[in-house]
Design an enzyme around this catalytic site. Structure first.
Site, PDB file in Angstrom:
ATOM      1  N   ASN A  46       0.896  -1.162  -0.108  1.00 30.19           N
ATOM      2  CA  ASN A  46       0.081   0.037  -0.109  1.00 30.19           C
ATOM      3  C   ASN A  46       0.714   1.270   0.174  1.00 30.19           C
ATOM      4  O   ASN A  46       0.429   2.328  -0.758  1.00 30.19           O
ATOM      5  CB  ASN A  46      -1.065  -0.251   1.290  1.00 30.19           C
ATOM      6  CG  ASN A  46      -2.062  -0.908   1.213  1.00 30.19           C
ATOM      7  OD1 ASN A  46      -2.138  -1.723   0.055  1.00 30.19           O
ATOM      8  ND2 ASN A  46      -2.858  -1.342   2.314  1.00 30.19           N
ATOM      9  N   ARG A 388      -9.763  -4.692 -14.275  1.00 35.32           N
ATOM     10  CA  ARG A 388      -8.677  -5.805 -13.856  1.00 35.32           C
ATOM     11  C   ARG A 388      -9.330  -7.260 -13.994  1.00 35.32           C
ATOM     12  O   ARG A 388     -10.300  -7.723 -13.109  1.00 35.32           O
ATOM     13  CB  ARG A 388      -8.593  -5.325 -12.250  1.00 35.32           C
ATOM     14  CG  ARG A 388      -7.950  -4.008 -12.072  1.00 35.32           C
ATOM     15  CD  ARG A 388      -7.452  -3.884 -10.524  1.00 35.32           C
ATOM     16  NE  ARG A 388      -7.475  -2.610 -10.096  1.00 35.32           N
ATOM     17  CZ  ARG A 388      -6.555  -1.733 -10.267  1.00 35.32           C
ATOM     18  NH1 ARG A 388      -5.365  -2.005 -11.119  1.00 35.32           N
ATOM     19  NH2 ARG A 388      -6.642  -0.367  -9.656  1.00 35.32           N
ATOM     20  N   ARG A 418      -4.797   1.843 -13.029  1.00 37.51           N
ATOM     21  CA  ARG A 418      -3.631   1.647 -12.321  1.00 37.51           C
ATOM     22  C   ARG A 418      -3.006   0.554 -12.280  1.00 37.51           C
ATOM     23  O   ARG A 418      -3.341  -0.192 -11.400  1.00 37.51           O
ATOM     24  CB  ARG A 418      -3.789   2.843 -11.000  1.00 37.51           C
ATOM     25  CG  ARG A 418      -2.617   3.060 -10.429  1.00 37.51           C
ATOM     26  CD  ARG A 418      -1.904   4.325 -10.961  1.00 37.51           C
ATOM     27  NE  ARG A 418      -2.799   5.485 -10.480  1.00 37.51           N
ATOM     28  CZ  ARG A 418      -2.426   6.823 -11.039  1.00 37.51           C
ATOM     29  NH1 ARG A 418      -1.346   6.825 -11.515  1.00 37.51           N
ATOM     30  NH2 ARG A 418      -3.301   7.799 -10.612  1.00 37.51           N
ATOM     31  N   HIS A 448     -14.606   2.813 -15.025  1.00 37.26           N
ATOM     32  CA  HIS A 448     -14.625   2.014 -13.623  1.00 37.26           C
ATOM     33  C   HIS A 448     -15.912   1.211 -13.470  1.00 37.26           C
ATOM     34  O   HIS A 448     -15.924   0.577 -12.297  1.00 37.26           O
ATOM     35  CB  HIS A 448     -14.165   3.094 -12.487  1.00 37.26           C
ATOM     36  CG  HIS A 448     -13.797   2.411 -11.396  1.00 37.26           C
ATOM     37  ND1 HIS A 448     -14.584   2.385 -10.152  1.00 37.26           N
ATOM     38  CD2 HIS A 448     -12.646   1.687 -10.942  1.00 37.26           C
ATOM     39  CE1 HIS A 448     -13.950   1.951  -9.364  1.00 37.26           C
ATOM     40  NE2 HIS A 448     -12.839   1.565  -9.756  1.00 37.26           N
ATOM     41  N   TYR A 481     -11.785  -9.872  -1.925  1.00 36.01           N
ATOM     42  CA  TYR A 481     -12.558  -8.695  -1.641  1.00 36.01           C
ATOM     43  C   TYR A 481     -13.983  -8.950  -1.538  1.00 36.01           C
ATOM     44  O   TYR A 481     -14.605 -10.110  -2.007  1.00 36.01           O
ATOM     45  CB  TYR A 481     -12.361  -7.936  -2.955  1.00 36.01           C
ATOM     46  CG  TYR A 481     -10.997  -7.346  -3.274  1.00 36.01           C
ATOM     47  CD1 TYR A 481      -9.928  -7.934  -2.740  1.00 36.01           C
ATOM     48  CD2 TYR A 481     -10.814  -6.565  -4.221  1.00 36.01           C
ATOM     49  CE1 TYR A 481      -8.555  -7.218  -3.098  1.00 36.01           C
ATOM     50  CE2 TYR A 481      -9.799  -5.659  -4.488  1.00 36.01           C
ATOM     51  CZ  TYR A 481      -8.516  -6.302  -4.026  1.00 36.01           C
ATOM     52  OH  TYR A 481      -7.257  -5.915  -4.258  1.00 36.01           O
ATOM     53  N   HIS A 605     -14.733  -3.952   0.081  1.00 38.36           N
ATOM     54  CA  HIS A 605     -14.588  -3.300  -1.197  1.00 38.36           C
ATOM     55  C   HIS A 605     -16.136  -2.835  -1.927  1.00 38.36           C
ATOM     56  O   HIS A 605     -15.882  -1.982  -2.621  1.00 38.36           O
ATOM     57  CB  HIS A 605     -14.110  -4.006  -2.163  1.00 38.36           C
ATOM     58  CG  HIS A 605     -13.742  -3.430  -3.582  1.00 38.36           C
ATOM     59  ND1 HIS A 605     -14.312  -3.664  -4.673  1.00 38.36           N
ATOM     60  CD2 HIS A 605     -12.484  -2.602  -3.514  1.00 38.36           C
ATOM     61  CE1 HIS A 605     -13.719  -2.813  -5.545  1.00 38.36           C
ATOM     62  NE2 HIS A 605     -12.720  -2.313  -5.246  1.00 38.36           N
TER      63      HIS A 605
END
Length: 698
Positions: A46, A388, A418, A448, A481, A605
């Site tokens: 992180n 992703r 990212r 997104h 998640y 999440h």
């Protein structure tokens, strides 16, 4: 400035407090020992990403001579850089202390992490053979003294900075002309720690005892073989690491495809500006001075003394050693009640909506949906967004399978996700070569949203089926998640999902939606209007509340709106995992707002927004946090929940989270990450939610 400071918590400092909560997990005695080591790895990973992105952004503001107060929550950029560095130095020292403690606890479990000074004679042969066969061929060693230019250090790679003090009379085995230095000269070199080799080398077991040597120490142990052509007096090695700005610099060359531009920009990160220099605190002062001078480390760079080992993110992959007792107990993912993986998923979704809550439920339903669509002769098309994907993606293989069966497959793939740019470029090229129609990004916007829609011919008409999620379509992260996915055949909702895909291709045309809430055009306005509705209800004497769950809350307009609601008397409960700029519990500003953060086994999440609506709650799941980027600069989708059973389920799982008094930390202006303590029965929400779904199956 003081008013701003009191009104908002700085985003960067709040995020560092979130990472401190991750570090708390490494200290928690109730967390299994190897899992605690892995939390140390998450903390370090992180922090790397924070410096590449957020610290780098603040540094650019500082270098541009802008104070950036409005964007930085009342902080001056230069002062903020100093504050961040101080906090990180303190956190790094704490993480080293935690690591030493955990290593001692591991020894009680007969697990020993040894260094190069502790290698036994019986381990020597294994280590030397391992070095010769696997490590030595992969090593890159660079001498620094005579180089006109310091070599470009790779972003986040770890290096051993070697100091070699030569003997006064040096005979370098026939290589005198090439290698003989002046008497007493000190020579410096860098050894890059290879990335393709496991950081933790498991040594042969001795009885009940397990031994591990970290790759860095294995190299130190064998280092004399690298430099044996020199006649040196002493040899020492200390670790250093550079973190670089991760911002993509996309050129405007019209002759290049978008894939080529992103690929070129990702490669450009290798030479981007350094934003952090970390070094072993025990390094010799002259070695450190030599390196800083040669590397031209500036005052605006974050120079952080660290421990003996860097890239502690590798602890995320610490070997289990067969010790399941030192890991979290694996819980089998549950089926969704009423939705079988054996029969047709589409037939069941045609009858009613279903909610998947991963990882409590199995992610296999998403794969099953896509595989069925790929094989069903009546299915005409599939459209999906990709942000992703897993390294080996069943989602991608299902889409390719669909193309081979004659379906029209459209994939909106976000090449600027990212740190996943390279993986997404590879998938884009693979999908394109198989005949999948790709849509690449929108100028100035990231996509997104997490949406999928299929069109199926039924009774000579087209019927749509689809799913809308809060998380990525990634079967690997779905095990770690927590995320909601709604499966639906609601034609009004799916008509609007199709409109989102139309927007990807004709971005100049702004659609109007009755059901979905879509960024960048409607998210801020719609949720502000819903907050106004709660304010109107409380003024009318009706029940008024909001229950909000998200990863981050940093948009000042939304925060101001929540302050307005609090002042009006609306009760607001929030679960915010990460950065939170809102200051709750302040009389006259936010006394009706309570916020907790839950950090536990799984990464929290989902985004869930519940509005009281005078007794008939309005409920939304969303891909969007309440951050400026999600509201104004991304394509995001929030979906209303109309099925009363699912609506109740979402409210009930929120309530379980809200009752957490084991892993919940109270968010306050103190920023002290205090655990929530009360006299109520213990509730560890992630475990309680799993039990909730077990009971639903009975």
């Amino acid at each position: 400035m003081e008013e701003t400071r009191n009104q908002y918590i700085n985003r960067e400092l709040s995020w560092l407090q979130f990472n401190a909560r991750v570090l708390q997990e490494a200290t928690d005695e109730t967390v299994p020992l190897i899992a605690r080591l892995r939390f140390l790895g998450i903390f370090s990973n992180n922090l790397d990403e924070f410096f590449k992105v957020r610290y780098a952004t603040v540094k650019r503001i500082a270098l541009a001579g802008r104070k950036g107060k409005s964007a930085l929550g009342g902080e001056v950029a230069k002062d903020l850089l100093e504050d961040i560095t101080k906090i990180v130095i303190r956190q790094q020292a704490e993480s080293q202390s935690i690591l030493r403690y955990i290593e001692k606890e591991l020894e009680k479990e007969n697990i020993f992490i040894i260094d190069e000074t502790e290698v036994s004679e019986s381990q020597r042969k294994f280590i030397v053979d391992y070095f010769v066969q696997k490590v030595s061929p992969a090593l890159v060693t660079i001498f620094l003294n005579d180089l006109a230019e310091f070599p470009l250090l790779k972003d986040s790679a770890a290096y051993l900075a070697v100091k070699m003090v030569m003997k006064k009379k040096n005979k370098a085995r026939g290589l005198k002309k090439m290698f003989t230095p002046d008497p007493d000269e000190v020579r410096y070199a860098l050894i890059e720690i290879p990335k393709g080799i496991d950081r933790f080398v498991v040594l042969p077991k001795e009885g009940d005892k397990s031994y591990i040597i970290i790759l860095d120490d294995l190299i130190r142990y064998c280092m004399h073989t690298i430099f044996n052509i020199f006649d040196y007096e002493s040899l020492s090695a200390h670790m250093i690491k550079i973190t670089r700005d991760a911002e993509l610099d996309i050129d405007n060359d019209l002759s290049k495809s978008f894939i080529e531009k992103i690929s070129s920009s990702v490669k450009g990160r290798e030479i981007s500006e350094p934003v952090r220099f970390v070094y072993d605190d025990n390094i010799d002062k002259d070695t450190l001075s030599f390196l800083k001078e040669k590397m031209r480390v500036k005052n605006t760079d974050s120079v952080i003394p660290g421990g003996r080992y860097h890239n502690r993110r590798d602890y995320m992959g610490f070997p289990s050693l067969g010790r399941e007792d030192l890991l979290y107990k694996t819980i089998p993912p549950l089926p969704v009640k009423g939705l079988s993986l054996q029969g047709s998923v589409l037939e069941k979704i045609a009858e009613k909506d279903y909610l998947l809550f991963a990882p409590y439920h199995t992610f296999s339903y998403v794969i099953r949906f896509l595989r069925e669509a790929a094989l069903d002769p009546a299915v005409r098309s599939i459209k999906i967004t990709v942000y992703r994907l897993a390294k080996v993606s069943q989602v991608a293989s299902s889409l390719i399978n669909a193309v081979k069966n004659g379906k029209q497959v459209t994939v909106q793939i976000e090449l600027q996700a990212r740190f996943d740019e390279e993986a997404n470029i590879e998938y884009a090229e693979q999908l394109q070569s198989e005949g999948v129609k790709l849509i690449f990004g929108i100028a100035g916007l990231k996509v997104h949203s997490k949406i999928c829609i299929i069109e199926r011919e039924e009774h000579e008409k087209i019927k749509r089926y689809g799913f809308i999620s809060t998380g990525n379509f990634n079967e690997s992260t779905a095990k770690l998640y927590t995320d909601y996915t709604l499966f639906t055949s609601s034609q009004p909702i799916l008509k609007e999902v199709n409109m989102v895909f139309d927007f990807f291709e004709t971005t100049y045309k702004i659609r109007k939606y009755k059901h979905l809430v879509v960024s960048p055009h409607y998210t801020g306005k719609t949720f502000s209007r819903l907050i106004d509705g709660e304010i109107a209800n409380v003024k009318a004497g009706k029940e008024a509340y909001m229950k909000l769950k998200m990863n981050s809350l940093t948009n000042y307009k939304m925060i101001d709106k929540l302050y307005e609601a609090s002042r009006a008397g609306v009760k607001i409960q929030m679960i915010v995992r990460g950065a939170c700029c809102l200051v709750p519990g302040v009389q006259g500003m936010s006394e009706n707002i309570e916020i907790i953060s839950i950090v536990d086994k799984f990464l929290e999440h989902p985004r869930l927004f519940i509005f009281g609506n005078g007794g008939n709650p309005k409920v939304y799941i969303s891909s969007a946090d309440w951050m400026t980027r999600n509201i104004d600069y991304r394509v995001e989708v929030s979906c209303p929940i109309y099925d009363e059973e699912i609506k109740r389920e979402l409210i009930e799982t929120f309530e379980i989270g809200w009752r957490d008094n084991v892993k919940a930390r109270v968010i306050s202006g103190k920023q002290d990450n205090a655990y929530r303590k009360n006299d109520l029965p213990r509730v560890r929400s992630q475990f309680a939610i799993y039990d909730y779904y077990v009971q639903k199956l009975k």
